[in-house]
Design a protein around this motif. Sequence first.
Motif: not given
Length: 102
Positions: A37-38, A41-42, A44-45, A72-74, A102
């Motif tokens: 998941s992290a 998110q990275r 996507k960022q 992106e959604r893990g 994160d």
Amino acid sequence: VLPTISIVLMFAVWHLLCVAGTLHIHLLGFVIQNVISAFGQRIKQLRLERNWSQEMLAEKAGMHRNYVGMIERGERNPSLSNIERLAQAFGISLSTLFDQMD
């Protein structure tokens, strides 16, 4: 009586080990899912910082846009080669890709 106590004790120890092993496996699964998941998110960022669509990133990385969305959604655990392709698409090193997770 003694053999019965030994069997009960052995069963109790076995049960505790099984429960502890299951707990360890579940915790490990939780940790792995958090990393996935992290990572998503990275990705996507980085994509949003560049004002890229998922389709644009997918094209630059040589991937399908649905796969990028799933990362992106893990929902997907990308291979090392796909992680490398994403880093190259962003024009960054692998260490930079993982640096601000994160």
